[in-house]
Design an enzyme around this catalytic site. Sequence first.
Site, short mmCIF file in Angstrom:
data_model
loop_
_atom_site.label_atom_id
_atom_site.label_comp_id
_atom_site.label_asym_id
_atom_site.label_seq_id
_atom_site.Cartn_x
_atom_site.Cartn_y
_atom_site.Cartn_z
N LEU A 130 0.85 -1.19 0.00
CA LEU A 130 0.00 0.00 0.00
C LEU A 130 0.89 1.24 0.00
CD1 LEU A 130 -2.71 -1.01 2.65
CD2 LEU A 130 -2.82 -1.26 0.16
N ASP A 151 -3.27 -3.60 18.76
CA ASP A 151 -1.93 -2.98 18.81
C ASP A 151 -2.01 -1.64 18.08
OD1 ASP A 151 0.73 -2.65 19.34
OD2 ASP A 151 1.45 -4.18 17.94
#
Length: 292
Positions: free
Chosen positions: A94, A194
């Site tokens: 990405l 996280d």
Amino acid sequence: MWNAVAQVISDTLATPFEITQKQQLSNSSADMLFRISDGQHTFFVKVAPLSALERLECEAQSLSLLTQESLFLVPDCLATDTTLEFAFNIIEWLDFSDPTPPNWAKMGEYLAMMHQKHEQAMFGNEQDNFIGVTAQPNRWHKKWDVFFSEERIGWQMQLLAEKGFHFCDIDTLVDCVKARLHSHNVQPSLLHGDLWRGNVGFVNSVPCLYDPACYYGDREADIAMTRLFGPFPDAFYTAYNAHYPLAHDHRSREGIYNLYHLLNHANIFAGHYLTQARDSIETIIHQQNSGD
């Protein structure tokens, strides 16, 4: 190694793939990270010792879960495979862009929408997984205070004790955390697990999540971590609260939830995280004993 990676990609795409560009990326973990391309397709490759295969498989499963259960752009894991020496994940590449306040607002909105799903009745996950390189137990529990105090705080404290670090009596801290959370009413939400700035991004203004450690828990745990290593922009919190308001006292539990991540960093990196974890434990126990 790279012949194997190229072959896995070729087999998965059902078209020949030859690596013509390979760039190693900097990172703070022991894994080796690469950007590879054939000029048309680009992938992110995470390479780890063969013993880390289960961890990489868990990462792929968490990415898939986020894709299924949220509006976030989540990179697909093309494949998890091994050579004689290494395990590796091949993940969609990405290209991130710099975010604007409206982008951060959309991030808050998407997270609120994911957290608003309460289809899971218990806390935990179908399987254990990992937070960073640390094993993360996810045994199902009906009670959030039991799950978090035992599966999160107690587990991390035991790992530290096995390395020779003893901050306090583990049972005392577990009981303290359990008492602090006992009256807190929680519905299980899917958590990223996280959630700090290093694990979020934007692609053409679309919010993206990666490197998850998913489980079903208190949504406040995700929100708390967004503040641990430097808070997200105000637009994120404003939009989140507009779509799914947090309890007025949610900041009072922030230290408890972030202790888990401090303990994990202490387990992985030691150093100043040991001091931060000790200070946080002393504060939590003092607050409990004084009734704050």
